[in-house]
Design a protein around this motif. Structure first.
Motif, PDB file in Angstrom:
ATOM      1  N   TYR A 114       0.595  -1.259   0.287  1.00  0.00           N
ATOM      2  CA  TYR A 114      -0.009  -0.198   0.198  1.00  0.00           C
ATOM      3  C   TYR A 114       0.739   1.318  -0.014  1.00  0.00           C
ATOM      4  O   TYR A 114       1.744   1.280   0.488  1.00  0.00           O
ATOM      5  CB  TYR A 114      -0.890   0.028   1.090  1.00  0.00           C
ATOM      6  CG  TYR A 114      -1.645   0.766   1.393  1.00  0.00           C
ATOM      7  CD1 TYR A 114      -3.228   1.186   0.296  1.00  0.00           C
ATOM      8  CD2 TYR A 114      -1.883   2.409   2.185  1.00  0.00           C
ATOM      9  CE1 TYR A 114      -3.773   2.445   0.491  1.00  0.00           C
ATOM     10  CE2 TYR A 114      -2.651   3.084   2.526  1.00  0.00           C
ATOM     11  CZ  TYR A 114      -3.734   3.036   1.893  1.00  0.00           C
ATOM     12  OH  TYR A 114      -4.765   4.044   1.488  1.00  0.00           O
ATOM     13  N   VAL A 115       0.437   2.096  -0.456  1.00  0.00           N
ATOM     14  CA  VAL A 115       1.228   3.699  -1.030  1.00  0.00           C
ATOM     15  C   VAL A 115       0.490   4.659  -0.617  1.00  0.00           C
ATOM     16  O   VAL A 115      -0.156   5.061  -1.239  1.00  0.00           O
ATOM     17  CB  VAL A 115       2.362   3.896  -3.033  1.00  0.00           C
ATOM     18  CG1 VAL A 115       3.171   4.778  -2.813  1.00  0.00           C
ATOM     19  CG2 VAL A 115       2.760   2.315  -3.005  1.00  0.00           C
ATOM     20  N   THR A 116       1.033   5.234  -0.274  1.00  0.00           N
ATOM     21  CA  THR A 116       0.171   6.563   0.917  1.00  0.00           C
ATOM     22  C   THR A 116       1.330   7.381   0.984  1.00  0.00           C
ATOM     23  O   THR A 116       2.432   7.244   1.424  1.00  0.00           O
ATOM     24  CB  THR A 116      -0.905   5.722   1.864  1.00  0.00           C
ATOM     25  OG1 THR A 116      -1.785   7.176   2.496  1.00  0.00           O
ATOM     26  CG2 THR A 116       0.271   5.462   3.003  1.00  0.00           C
ATOM     27  N   ALA A 137       6.724  10.672   3.512  1.00  0.00           N
ATOM     28  CA  ALA A 137       6.161  12.063   2.690  1.00  0.00           C
ATOM     29  C   ALA A 137       5.654  12.445   1.998  1.00  0.00           C
ATOM     30  O   ALA A 137       5.445  11.474   0.999  1.00  0.00           O
ATOM     31  CB  ALA A 137       7.357  13.146   4.032  1.00  0.00           C
ATOM     32  N   TYR A 138       4.880  13.986   1.754  1.00  0.00           N
ATOM     33  CA  TYR A 138       4.705  14.097   0.028  1.00  0.00           C
ATOM     34  C   TYR A 138       5.593  14.208  -1.472  1.00  0.00           C
ATOM     35  O   TYR A 138       5.099  13.127  -2.178  1.00  0.00           O
ATOM     36  CB  TYR A 138       3.670  15.057   0.286  1.00  0.00           C
ATOM     37  CG  TYR A 138       3.469  15.562  -1.418  1.00  0.00           C
ATOM     38  CD1 TYR A 138       1.919  14.932  -1.658  1.00  0.00           C
ATOM     39  CD2 TYR A 138       3.493  16.134  -2.473  1.00  0.00           C
ATOM     40  CE1 TYR A 138       1.282  14.550  -2.812  1.00  0.00           C
ATOM     41  CE2 TYR A 138       3.250  16.572  -3.574  1.00  0.00           C
ATOM     42  CZ  TYR A 138       2.009  16.107  -3.473  1.00  0.00           C
ATOM     43  OH  TYR A 138       1.472  16.018  -5.001  1.00  0.00           O
ATOM     44  N   TYR A 200       8.679  21.004   3.191  1.00  0.00           N
ATOM     45  CA  TYR A 200       9.289  19.818   2.876  1.00  0.00           C
ATOM     46  C   TYR A 200      10.681  19.196   3.273  1.00  0.00           C
ATOM     47  O   TYR A 200      11.080  18.198   3.980  1.00  0.00           O
ATOM     48  CB  TYR A 200       8.444  18.510   1.850  1.00  0.00           C
ATOM     49  CG  TYR A 200       7.899  18.671   1.561  1.00  0.00           C
ATOM     50  CD1 TYR A 200       6.010  17.686   2.297  1.00  0.00           C
ATOM     51  CD2 TYR A 200       7.106  19.320  -0.010  1.00  0.00           C
ATOM     52  CE1 TYR A 200       5.365  17.984   2.410  1.00  0.00           C
ATOM     53  CE2 TYR A 200       6.298  18.824   0.380  1.00  0.00           C
ATOM     54  CZ  TYR A 200       4.401  18.481   1.066  1.00  0.00           C
ATOM     55  OH  TYR A 200       3.650  18.400   0.592  1.00  0.00           O
ATOM     56  N   SER A 201      11.679  20.328   3.802  1.00  0.00           N
ATOM     57  CA  SER A 201      13.147  20.279   4.432  1.00  0.00           C
ATOM     58  C   SER A 201      13.197  19.727   5.470  1.00  0.00           C
ATOM     59  O   SER A 201      12.486  19.637   6.304  1.00  0.00           O
ATOM     60  CB  SER A 201      13.214  21.978   3.664  1.00  0.00           C
ATOM     61  OG  SER A 201      13.217  21.753   2.706  1.00  0.00           O
ATOM     62  N   GLY A 203      12.860  17.168   7.297  1.00  0.00           N
ATOM     63  CA  GLY A 203      12.363  16.545   7.754  1.00  0.00           C
ATOM     64  C   GLY A 203      10.469  16.736   8.076  1.00  0.00           C
ATOM     65  O   GLY A 203      10.152  16.222   8.613  1.00  0.00           O
ATOM     66  N   GLY A 204      10.155  18.721   7.554  1.00  0.00           N
ATOM     67  CA  GLY A 204       8.635  18.770   7.775  1.00  0.00           C
ATOM     68  C   GLY A 204       8.167  18.139   7.148  1.00  0.00           C
ATOM     69  O   GLY A 204       8.321  17.651   6.499  1.00  0.00           O
ATOM     70  N   TYR A 205       6.982  17.869   8.281  1.00  0.00           N
ATOM     71  CA  TYR A 205       5.787  16.605   7.182  1.00  0.00           C
ATOM     72  C   TYR A 205       6.320  15.572   6.913  1.00  0.00           C
ATOM     73  O   TYR A 205       5.746  14.719   5.834  1.00  0.00           O
ATOM     74  CB  TYR A 205       5.001  17.720   6.386  1.00  0.00           C
ATOM     75  CG  TYR A 205       4.563  19.092   6.460  1.00  0.00           C
ATOM     76  CD1 TYR A 205       2.991  18.688   6.960  1.00  0.00           C
ATOM     77  CD2 TYR A 205       4.877  19.959   6.194  1.00  0.00           C
ATOM     78  CE1 TYR A 205       2.446  19.606   7.563  1.00  0.00           C
ATOM     79  CE2 TYR A 205       4.859  20.856   6.351  1.00  0.00           C
ATOM     80  CZ  TYR A 205       3.165  21.729   7.554  1.00  0.00           C
ATOM     81  OH  TYR A 205       2.777  22.567   7.595  1.00  0.00           O
ATOM     82  N   THR A 206       7.500  14.590   7.732  1.00  0.00           N
ATOM     83  CA  THR A 206       7.365  13.638   7.246  1.00  0.00           C
ATOM     84  C   THR A 206       8.418  12.549   8.587  1.00  0.00           C
ATOM     85  O   THR A 206       7.951  13.133   9.686  1.00  0.00           O
ATOM     86  CB  THR A 206       9.137  14.145   6.890  1.00  0.00           C
ATOM     87  OG1 THR A 206       9.066  14.679   5.818  1.00  0.00           O
ATOM     88  CG2 THR A 206       9.909  12.748   6.855  1.00  0.00           C
TER      89      THR A 206
END
Length: 276
Positions: A114-116, A137-138, A200-201, A203-206
């Motif tokens: 599963y990929v999310t 992350a995204y 996303y730098s 480790g943001g939103y990760t």
């Protein structure tokens, strides 16, 4: 057993032994520093990184784009995975695997395809199960992005085989990798964590961490924390140092003997690794 964190150096040891009549031995050292290390999860895995102070793991980038195999060319969507055969059997939370599912979203799993982008703290119930989140992350990697996802096999100078999965550049110019050692240890390394979108730098939103295939055990290094910098290395290992002390008859050198009952005994200290 050869392990990455198993190259044990006794930096601090204060050992006092008392026996029934009279015995006293002290081996002092003045170094009381300790590695940047986590508490273990309930199974026994913990992480050690390369931040000061010593002892710490080593950051040594392995470039899978040179001599490796580009696997992202088989991924035609930003929500993709590909099945990769391992060059050796890999033991993870007590189970042994010979294939791994590598996703376009910065994580792998031995049991789930599963990929999310719904990153979360680990362990966490629900798919994907058994997540090994290198930079979950995204930001994505697949056939039509710059760079791609690469794999490479090799052997350390100590004769330990390893397998590398490298996410190179991709849609947001992030580059990082996971190294799987046949000892059962996993190292994450980060070459470029400055994303083209600052959100996303570093480790943001990760999510960065691991969990077992049943989502029962696991450990999170970071969750939406901007602490993932260039040159960071994180080792996840189930091995724990143990100390064994034995006394045998004899006349050891001064400072390494115990006097008990008018007899001298040699003092022998073994430090070894337990776990896996």
């Amino acid at each position: 057993m050869k392990t990455l964190y198993g190259k044990i150096e006794v930096l601090s040891l204060m050992l006092v032994i008392t026996l029934s009549t009279m015995a006293l031995i002290t081996i002092p050292q003045d170094n009381d520093v300790e590695a940047n290390i986590s508490d273990p999860d309930d199974y026994g895995y913990y992480w050690v990184d390369n931040k000061d102070p010593d002892p710490k793991v080593e950051y040594s980038w392995i470039d899978a784009t040179t001599g490796g195999t580009k696997i992202s060319d088989s991924m035609y969507s930003s929500y993709s995975y590909t099945t990769v055969s391992l060059p050796f059997n890999f033991t993870y939370y007590g189970n042994t695997y010979d294939t791994v599912y590598v996703t376009s979203r910065g994580y792998v799993s031995f049991v789930d395809t599963y990929v999310t982008t719904s990153y979360r703290k680990l362990p966490s119930s629900g798919s994907p199960h058994g997540t090994i989140a290198v930079y979950w992350a995204y930001p994505y990697y697949y056939r039509y992005t710059s760079g791609g996802i690469w794999t490479l096999s090799g052997t350390t100078s100590d004769g330990v085989r390893y397998f590398v999965v490298e996410w190179e550049r991709g849609a947001y110019d992030l580059t990082y990798e996971a190294i799987f050692y046949e000892t059962g240890e996993i190292k994450f390394q980060y070459k470029d964590t400055q994303a083209t979108s600052s959100s996303y730098s570093n480790g943001g939103y990760t999510t960065v961490g691991i969990e077992d295939p049943t989502d029962t055990y696991g450990i999170t290094y970071s969750y939406n924390q901007k602490i993932i910098n260039n040159g960071l290395a994180i080792l996840f290992t189930p091995y724990h140092p143990k100390v064994s002390v034995t006394l045998t008859d004899g006349h050891g050198s001064d400072g390494y003997v115990v006097l008990a009952g008018y007899r001298y005994y040699n003092l022998h200290v073994d430090v070894y690794l337990d776990g896996g």
